[in-house]
Design a protein around this motif. Structure first.
Motif, PDB file in Angstrom:
ATOM      1  N   ALA A   1       0.941  -1.174   0.102  1.00 21.55           N
ATOM      2  CA  ALA A   1       0.068  -0.075  -0.228  1.00 21.55           C
ATOM      3  C   ALA A   1       0.754   1.405   0.128  1.00 21.55           C
ATOM      4  CB  ALA A   1      -0.861  -0.080   1.079  1.00 21.55           C
TER       5      ALA A   1
ATOM      6  N   ARG B   1       2.550   2.652  -3.045  1.00 19.90           N
ATOM      7  CA  ARG B   1       1.755   3.420  -4.087  1.00 19.90           C
ATOM      8  C   ARG B   1       1.844   4.910  -4.007  1.00 19.90           C
ATOM      9  NH1 ARG B   1      -3.709   0.668  -6.076  1.00 19.90           N
ATOM     10  NH2 ARG B   1      -3.018   1.736  -7.950  1.00 19.90           N
ATOM     11  N   PHE B   2       2.301   5.135  -2.768  1.00 16.27           N
ATOM     12  CA  PHE B   2       2.402   6.728  -2.345  1.00 16.27           C
ATOM     13  C   PHE B   2       3.656   7.503  -2.308  1.00 16.27           C
ATOM     14  CE2 PHE B   2      -1.722   4.897  -0.830  1.00 16.27           C
ATOM     15  CZ  PHE B   2      -2.545   5.942  -0.914  1.00 16.27           C
TER      16      PHE B   2
ATOM     17  N   TYR C   1      -2.757   5.090  11.341  1.00 16.16           N
ATOM     18  CA  TYR C   1      -2.775   5.989  10.185  1.00 16.16           C
ATOM     19  C   TYR C   1      -3.317   7.397  10.535  1.00 16.16           C
ATOM     20  CZ  TYR C   1      -2.875   1.213   8.385  1.00 16.16           C
ATOM     21  OH  TYR C   1      -2.448  -0.234   7.961  1.00 16.16           O
TER      22      TYR C   1
ATOM     23  N   ALA D   1      -4.053  -4.466   1.321  1.00 12.28           N
ATOM     24  CA  ALA D   1      -3.234  -3.338   0.740  1.00 12.28           C
ATOM     25  C   ALA D   1      -4.035  -2.409   0.345  1.00 12.28           C
ATOM     26  CB  ALA D   1      -2.311  -4.059  -0.158  1.00 12.28           C
ATOM     27  N   ASN D   2      -5.197  -2.921  -0.460  1.00 11.44           N
ATOM     28  CA  ASN D   2      -6.225  -1.998  -1.058  1.00 11.44           C
ATOM     29  C   ASN D   2      -6.982  -1.328  -0.047  1.00 11.44           C
ATOM     30  OD1 ASN D   2      -5.266  -2.722  -3.873  1.00 11.44           O
ATOM     31  ND2 ASN D   2      -7.018  -4.133  -4.009  1.00 11.44           N
TER      32      ASN D   2
ATOM     33  N   THR E   1      -4.951   1.419   1.370  1.00 10.66           N
ATOM     34  CA  THR E   1      -4.823   2.292   0.403  1.00 10.66           C
ATOM     35  C   THR E   1      -5.869   3.290   0.298  1.00 10.66           C
ATOM     36  OG1 THR E   1      -3.442   0.816  -1.236  1.00 10.66           O
ATOM     37  CG2 THR E   1      -4.487   2.764  -2.089  1.00 10.66           C
TER      38      THR E   1
ATOM     39  N   LEU F   1      -5.467   5.413   3.440  1.00  9.63           N
ATOM     40  CA  LEU F   1      -4.244   6.456   3.071  1.00  9.63           C
ATOM     41  C   LEU F   1      -4.926   7.536   2.168  1.00  9.63           C
ATOM     42  CD1 LEU F   1      -1.196   4.196   3.060  1.00  9.63           C
ATOM     43  CD2 LEU F   1      -2.075   5.683   4.859  1.00  9.63           C
ATOM     44  N   CYS F   2      -5.803   7.189   1.167  1.00 12.62           N
ATOM     45  CA  CYS F   2      -6.458   8.462   0.314  1.00 12.62           C
ATOM     46  C   CYS F   2      -7.414   9.258   1.097  1.00 12.62           C
ATOM     47  CB  CYS F   2      -7.217   7.434  -1.128  1.00 12.62           C
ATOM     48  SG  CYS F   2      -6.230   6.816  -2.002  1.00 12.62           S
TER      49      CYS F   2
ATOM     50  N   VAL G   1      -4.143   6.804  -8.048  1.00 20.09           N
ATOM     51  CA  VAL G   1      -4.267   5.777  -7.077  1.00 20.09           C
ATOM     52  C   VAL G   1      -5.794   5.994  -6.442  1.00 20.09           C
ATOM     53  CG1 VAL G   1      -3.175   4.806  -4.968  1.00 20.09           C
ATOM     54  CG2 VAL G   1      -1.651   5.561  -6.575  1.00 20.09           C
ATOM     55  N   CYS G   2      -5.869   7.012  -5.981  1.00 18.69           N
ATOM     56  CA  CYS G   2      -6.928   7.232  -5.275  1.00 18.69           C
ATOM     57  C   CYS G   2      -8.580   6.924  -5.807  1.00 18.69           C
ATOM     58  CB  CYS G   2      -7.086   8.311  -4.436  1.00 18.69           C
ATOM     59  SG  CYS G   2      -5.712   8.499  -3.165  1.00 18.69           S
TER      60      CYS G   2
ATOM     61  N   VAL H   1      -9.152   1.105  -4.850  1.00 21.07           N
ATOM     62  CA  VAL H   1      -9.864   1.856  -3.887  1.00 21.07           C
ATOM     63  C   VAL H   1     -11.223   2.102  -3.659  1.00 21.07           C
ATOM     64  CG1 VAL H   1      -9.760   4.255  -3.085  1.00 21.07           C
ATOM     65  CG2 VAL H   1      -7.489   3.143  -3.753  1.00 21.07           C
TER      66      VAL H   1
END
Length: 274
Positions: free
Chosen positions: A108, A111-112, A200, A243-244, A247, A250-251, A261-262, A267
């Motif tokens: 995850a 991806r950032f 997070y 992981a998704n 993610t 995190l988005c 990504v978002c 996502v």
């Protein structure tokens, strides 16, 4: 007053012992010497594959077999470092549940931003789910335009003098976050203080692994990373699915950045779930 002060001091001592026991894994005999793990180009190839799971595969997996999702935290300001949301991971190399959880966390976060210094290792040989393949955050760094990350590994995977060898020490801020959010009402009393613990940006947390280390039994890190590119594999469904979910969280804390990504199918599959 003297009696009250003594009682409070006793409680603090007990709490400190509990934290050390949970994070340090004290007790037990010394373990065998550390087995050889991939290094150099072999390790770099594994890490490269782990940190670049194809977006199409992640989209195809979607929710996968993810069931234990990050738990939302309400009423807290976004935790930041350097003006960017901060993700804190606290675990230990001996811990098989930490070994399992690092896989989706790395997928995850990759991806950032970009990891450097990840090493290939496994959980302790003398614990449950022995030798669960994984990577370690000890000595690693992470760079990103939208996030910051702190990965703390409090102990190694081998015993010396009855305890697992110490590695990273929690900073005062990290210890405060663990004490506050890895305890009721944010987590169940029975799992308070468990590792791995992931915060997070004070907007969501996980305490413990989100899938069983048993899924990775008998595998090497190379075999696990190879399976991540097969959306039909059980490992991809578990690791990439979780992981998704991470993610998606995190988005939310990055305000939807990066957009590619978002807004991805990986996502949006968790819309209304996290």
């Amino acid at each position: 007053m003297r009696k009250a002060t003594a009682a409070i001091a006793a409680v603090l001592v007990v709490f400190a012992v509990m934290i050390v026991t949970k994070l340090g894994g004290a007790g037990g005999p010394e373990t065998k010497p550390t087995p050889a793990f991939p290094t150099g180009e072999a390790a770099a190839a594994i890490v490269a594959q782990l940190t670049s799971v194809p977006p199409a595969v992640l989209d195809q997996v979607g929710v996968g077999s993810a069931e234990i999702l990050p738990k939302a935290v309400t009423g807290q300001p976004v935790l930041t470092e350097g003006g960017k949301p901060l993700v804190l991971y606290v675990g230990a190399e001996y811990c098989p549940f930490c070994a399992a959880q690092r896989w989706p966390v790395v997928v995850a976060l990759s991806r950032f931003g970009t990891f450097s210094g990840l090493t290939i290792t496994a959980s302790a040989s003398d614990d449950v789910y022995p030798d669960t393949p994984t990577v370690s955050f000890h000595g690693s760094t992470y760079t990103s335009d939208v996030l910051t990350f702190q990965g703390v590994e409090t102990s190694g995977r081998t015993r010396k003098g009855g305890s697992y060898t110490p590695l990273d020490q929690l900073t005062p801020q990290q210890a405060q976050l663990v004490q506050k959010f890895n305890a009721p009402p944010y987590v169940d009393a029975k799992s308070a203080g468990s590792i791995p613990f992931v915060d997070y940006a004070n907007q969501a947390i996980t305490s413990g692994a989100t899938f069983s280390p048993e899924l990775l039994a008998g595998m090497t890190a190379e075999q696990v990373t190879k399976a991540l590119s097969d959306p039909g594999s059980e490992i991809a469904k578990a690791v990439n699915g979780n992981a998704n979910a991470i993610t998606a969280v995190l988005c939310k804390v990055t305000g939807g950045k990066p957009a590619n990504v978002c807004t991805s199918q990986a996502v949006t599959a968790f819309q209304g779930k996290v």
